[in-house]
Design an enzyme around this catalytic site. Structure first.
Site, PDB file in Angstrom:
ATOM      1  N   LYS A 158       0.832  -1.240  -0.015  1.00 51.88           N
ATOM      2  CA  LYS A 158      -0.091  -0.095  -0.001  1.00 51.88           C
ATOM      3  C   LYS A 158       0.913   1.320  -0.031  1.00 51.88           C
ATOM      4  O   LYS A 158       0.384   2.676  -0.183  1.00 51.88           O
ATOM      5  CB  LYS A 158      -1.094  -0.022   1.327  1.00 51.88           C
ATOM      6  CG  LYS A 158      -1.915  -1.142   1.101  1.00 51.88           C
ATOM      7  CD  LYS A 158      -3.156  -0.962   1.942  1.00 51.88           C
ATOM      8  CE  LYS A 158      -3.939  -2.244   1.899  1.00 51.88           C
ATOM      9  NZ  LYS A 158      -3.640  -3.435   1.990  1.00 51.88           N
TER      10      LYS A 158
HETATM   11  C1  LIG Z   1      -4.326  -4.473   1.670  1.00 50.69           C
HETATM   12  C2  LIG Z   1      -3.885  -5.837   1.833  1.00 50.69           C
HETATM   13  C3  LIG Z   1      -4.370  -6.745   0.941  1.00 50.69           C
HETATM   14  C4  LIG Z   1      -5.516  -6.839   0.373  1.00 50.69           C
HETATM   15  O1  LIG Z   1      -5.391  -5.690  -0.694  1.00 50.69           O
HETATM   16  P1  LIG Z   1      -6.776  -5.356  -1.561  1.00 50.69           P
HETATM   17  O2  LIG Z   1      -6.374  -4.379  -2.516  1.00 50.69           O
HETATM   18  O3  LIG Z   1      -7.653  -4.644  -0.309  1.00 50.69           O
HETATM   19  O4  LIG Z   1      -7.405  -6.454  -2.063  1.00 50.69           O
HETATM   20  C5  LIG Z   1      -3.420  -8.032   1.068  1.00 50.69           C
HETATM   21  N1  LIG Z   1      -2.341  -8.093   1.638  1.00 50.69           N
HETATM   22  C6  LIG Z   1      -1.875  -6.976   2.536  1.00 50.69           C
HETATM   23  C7  LIG Z   1      -0.610  -7.412   3.202  1.00 50.69           C
HETATM   24  C8  LIG Z   1      -2.529  -5.994   2.439  1.00 50.69           C
HETATM   25  O5  LIG Z   1      -1.856  -4.973   3.182  1.00 50.69           O
END
Ligand SMILES: *Cc1c(COP(=O)(O)O)cnc(C)c1O
Length: 431
Positions: A107
């Site tokens: 993210k």
């Molecule tokens: C946010 C996150 C996900 C999920 O991603 P989405 O875009 O919400 O489907 C998977 N793994 C980790 C480590 C995350 O931080």
């Protein structure tokens, strides 16, 4: 680029407005009016392009003309100041490591990109923007880090008490300045519901400009399409049919991959790998979509009972179930299976996966049973030491903490406890 609301009851709006609003006035998610595929020459020539050049070309149509090209170049370069390596485990499975950023989860890219866009739009604006964000673990840290010190932007992060890892909690509660954390007595869905309610609350929205830094915000969501291009650059010479297995929660990441495919990136297929929160796995089996309350798992960033980006996926496939099903498979795995996978990856490949990546790996294996010739790539969405307890318990080996993690350990947590929407509202009104 203009954006329309997927509820179709609000006017179309510019990229700038879509970023500042987060959600359309009719509460729909924004979606770009057009997606123009990139020329084939771009993909043929990808070996000669840097990551920043790839990203700049891929995102340009979605942000122009509001962000001038020279500014966009800088934003992209600053956003991508770390690596995105592919590690091959065997002939049919690789992993794309998306955890080399400052908070060690994928993210970071979306948060850094969005923070810079908002910073640019807000530079001459005297009105402050409040970024309100719910986190199941990693969003909070990435947003806190990405937005720290951005002028004119206040950040309020809601996280479920006791349901994020210690390191995740440190990352979002210790920075101070324009970042504040609210510790919610509840689960992630409660946090997400409170945030949604705040956006609907006219008393609040008449007094402050609220926006979201969850993947509903186009500036958080769209840059994630870069990853798939970066993996393609590294793999296309050796592998033809590239299939991505995306550990999914709110389905922003996999949906961004589908946008990369729309831009012309040759991707053979997607796998949405789920933990026990398996609304989409069930949907693809039954054609019935039933959101349900989330259950807690060891891959907590995917504990989502009603994935917000699913509606964008439906839009991409024009609500056609069969064409979606042709391009997306989905499997769901238990915590026991996830731990077994972590051990298997460690024993067979000497590779330490985090619980989310391990779910992605299981998705690859399930898919390969049906299509044994594919080359599958699971996204390693977070660094294993963000989930230290589980990782050390499973592989029975002490992990060394990377610099980024060491930097937050031992800092002082500052968070305000809240139990209800009214608590959130009075917190926002008095600040
Ligand atoms: C946010 C996150 C996900 C999920 O991603 P989405 O875009 O919400 O489907 C998977 N793994 C980790 C480590 C995350 O931080």
């Amino acid at each position: 680029m203009n954006y329309y609301s997927l509820n179709h009851k609000a006017p179309n709006t510019s990229f700038k407005d879509a970023v500042i609003k987060g959600l359309a006035p009719d509460k729909g998610l924004y979606f770009p009016e057009n997606i123009t595929p990139l020329p084939k020459a771009f993909f043929d020539n990808i070996d000669n392009l840097s990551y920043s050049e790839i990203a700049f070309t891929a995102i340009k149509q979605f942000v122009s003309p509001e962000i001038p090209e020279a500014i966009l170049k800088t934003i992209v370069e600053e956003t991508l100041s770390f690596d995105f390596p592919v590690v091959q485990l065997n002939d049919h499975i690789s992993t794309l490591e998306l955890f080399h950023g400052p908070t060690m989860a994928f993210k970071d890219v979306g948060a850094r990109f969005m923070a810079r866009c908002l910073g640019y739009f807000n530079q001459d604006n005297t009105n402050e923007v409040t970024v309100l964000v719910a986190t199941s673990g990693d969003t909070g840290g990435a947003v806190a880090n990405g937005f720290l010190g951005v002028k004119g932007v206040n950040v309020v992060i809601l996280y479920p008490s006791g349901k994020v890892s210690e390191i995740q909690e440190m990352q979002l509660t210790t920075l101070g300045q324009n970042i504040r954390a609210l510790e919610v007595d509840g689960v992630f869905d409660d946090c997400q519901d409170m945030v949604k309610r705040a956006f609907l609350d006219e008393e609040l929205t008449s007094k402050m400009q609220l926006t979201s830094a969850n993947s509903i915000n186009v500036a958080r969501w769209l840059p994630q399409l870069f990853y798939f291009m970066f993996a393609y650059k590294q793999l296309h010479k050796t592998h033809k049919d590239i299939v991505f297995s995306v550990p999914s929660g709110n389905f922003g990441n996999v949906c961004a991959g589908m946008m990369a495919q729309k831009l012309g990136l040759p991707i053979a297929h997607f796998i949405a790998s789920n933990n026990q929160n398996n609304v989409v796995t069930n949907y693809l089996q039954t054609e019935e979509y039933h959101p349900k309350a989330s259950v807690q798992t060891i891959s907590n960033a995917m504990d989502v009972g009603n994935p917000s980006n699913f509606i964008r996926i439906q839009e991409i496939y024009k609500n056609n179930f069969d064409s979606l099903k042709n391009n997306l498979s989905s499997y769901s795995f238990s915590d026991v299976e996830t731990k077994e996978a972590m051990l298997e990856i460690y024993n067979n490949y000497n590779y330490v996966a985090d619980p989310h990546g391990a779910v992605g790996y299981l998705g690859c294996k399930a898919y390969l049973k049906e299509k044994p010739n594919a080359h599958t790539v699971f996204l390693e969405t977070a660094h294993p030491t963000k989930f230290l307890d589980v990782v050390e318990e499973v592989i029975k080996e002490k992990q060394e903490l990377p610099e980024q993690i060491q930097a937050v350990m031992g800092k002082t947590k500052v968070a305000t406890k809240i139990g209800s929407y009214d608590d959130l509202k009075s917190f926002l009104l008095k600040s």
